[in-house]
Design an enzyme around this catalytic site. Structure first.
Site, short mmCIF file in Angstrom:
data_model
loop_
_atom_site.label_atom_id
_atom_site.label_comp_id
_atom_site.label_asym_id
_atom_site.label_seq_id
_atom_site.Cartn_x
_atom_site.Cartn_y
_atom_site.Cartn_z
CD1 TRP A 163 -2.62 1.67 0.48
CD2 TRP A 163 -2.06 1.82 2.64
NE1 TRP A 163 -3.36 2.70 1.04
CE2 TRP A 163 -3.02 2.81 2.35
CE3 TRP A 163 -1.56 1.71 3.93
CZ2 TRP A 163 -3.50 3.69 3.33
CZ3 TRP A 163 -2.03 2.57 4.90
CH2 TRP A 163 -2.99 3.55 4.59
CG ASP A 244 -2.05 -2.67 7.39
OD1 ASP A 244 -3.18 -2.67 7.92
OD2 ASP A 244 -1.68 -1.79 6.59
CE LYS A 280 -10.38 -0.77 1.48
NZ LYS A 280 -9.61 0.11 2.37
#
Length: 438
Positions: A163, A244, A280
């Site tokens: 990311w 993460d 999400k």
């Protein structure tokens, strides 16, 4: 009387002269103060959010957004989970207030969130956890904590690719950002050998960032055997594992399966930090809801670490927002809503899996002779297609399909209304060209 009038006239004249003389000085002073920021240059647009902005500005009726990582339903619209709406109704009925949360957030939410990630048998008595501003805030708090207190190597190793915000966040924390091999673009598969070699070659006691599931941007995760090999190296080298986790439950549709890598690493006794997001998997994009947690050796150490985490948070943003965390707490505290949520999360994952398979079928129907099997093997919201930056530019400029230049597309942005068009466009820009080693 005449003398008085003459005196007044002189005073008025002098006053007018003084006022007139003062205006240029004031104007110059104002002008000078307004020029204070003249040396500031325009900042570069965000690589992802800038593309989304360009999509919104486009007037092309064909336009398709497969850039931003946010779920869309079969009609291309945002979807608020019914379990989330039900939780909000319960919150209204309970007349919940809008008071400040403590510095470390709503601990009832944090405990539910940690159990969701670490499992029902998680050693919560020795896990220091704080509420954060989603996953971004969790990475920022965790990075600062590592920079201030980790006694090992202050280098953090990020996968290539990762990311895009990871690099900026951890550099801002004062960590020395390094990378390790993760994805082999010549095969469009995991580069396990390169990954193991780089983790082995990192200085002992380094910080290793790992995606818990649904790696962003590739969607390529290690299998259980590969995770076992990775854990052996992590343990041997004494590395600190910084997970993460942005897609638990959203990746496979099974939140328990998606958390298995994290839980196995904790069981092995490795030092672990976890950045957890509910953007999400709960669809709470705008609520900025997450946690940062650190696995400790005992409850006493947990209390010490909690005190330092609060010291980091207080001058940064003081306390987190409560609406999103209240939603998650309400859902995970109610058996019926929890069951409903798991079904809805699976529903989102199933639709993305269906679109992933349908995209590969549509590419074949469009006439593509490329091997797109890596797309169906990947998991989660994104597909790492293998397209080059030039192909991506062509898709945007000629077909109004907006995506990042690394070839990543958001499968969530596809539906039956645009699937055929996107597949034909991808075939048009990739036909006769390589989709490996780009």
């Amino acid at each position: 009387m005449k003398a008085i009038n003459e005196t007044l006239s002189v005073l008025l004249f002098l006053s007018s002269a003084l006022l007139a003389a003062s205006f240029p000085v004031e104007a110059a002073t104002a002008k000078g103060s307004l020029s204070t920021w003249d040396n500031v240059e325009m900042g570069p647009p965000d690589a992802i959010l800038g593309i989304a902005q360009n999509f919104r500005a486009s007037e092309d009726k064909r336009k398709v957004n497969v850039c931003v990582g946010a779920y869309r339903d079969e009609n291309g619209l945002p979807w608020v989970l019914p379990s989330v709406r039900a939780a909000e109704k319960k919150m209204i009925d309970a007349n919940e207030n809008k008071e400040y949360l403590p510095i470390d957030g709503d601990q009832a939410f944090v405990q539910k969130a940690l159990k969701f990630a670490y499992g029902p048998d998680a050693p919560l008595d020795r896990i220091a956890g704080v509420q954060t501003l989603s996953g971004t805030g969790a990475c920022r708090i965790g990075g600062k904590f590592v920079a201030d207190f980790f006694p090992g190597n202050k280098q953090i190793f990020l996968p290539v690719p990762t990311w895009g915000n990871h690099h900026k966040i951890f550099a801002e924390c004062g960590l020395d950002v390094q990378t390790y091999r993760y994805y082999d673009r010549s095969t469009n598969r995991l580069d396990l050998d390169g990954m193991l070699e780089d983790l082995e070659g990192a200085p002992d006691g380094s910080v290793i960032l790992l995606h818990a599931c649904a790696h962003n941007p590739t969607g390529c995760d290690p299998n259980s055997e590969q995770w076992r090999a990775l854990m052996d190296v992590l343990k041997k080298k004494g590395h600190l594992v910084f997970f993460d986790s942005a897609y638990q439950g959203f990746a496979s549709g099974d939140a328990e399966a998606d958390a298995q890598a994290l839980r196995n690493v904790v069981e092995e006794g490795l030092p672990v930090l976890l950045a957890q997001s509910f953007a999400k998997n709960f669809g709470l994009y705008g609520e900025r809801c997450g946690t940062l947690s650190v696995v400790c050796k005992d409850e006493e150490q947990k209390d010490i670490l909690m005190s330092q985490l609060k010291c980091i948070i207080r001058p940064m943003y003081s306390s987190p927002p409560q609406h999103g965390s209240s939603i998650v707490r309400t859902v995970l505290s109610n058996d019926d809503l929890t069951e409903q949520y798991y079904k809805e999360c699976s529903q989102m994952a199933d639709r993305i899996l269906s679109m992933r398979n349908r995209l590969v079928e549509a590419l074949k129907e469009a006439g593509s002779s490329h091997d797109w099997s890596h797309v169906t093997e990947q998991i989660g919201m994104f597909a790492y297609t293998g397209m080059s930056p030039e192909m991506c530019d062509q898709l945007t400029n000629e077909y109004a399909i907006y995506l990042t230049r690394d070839g990543r597309i958001s499968i969530a942005g596809l539906n039956e209304g645009n699937l055929k068009y996107v597949a034909e466009a991808i075939h048009a820009v990739s036909d006769g060209k390589s989709i490996t080693s780009n």
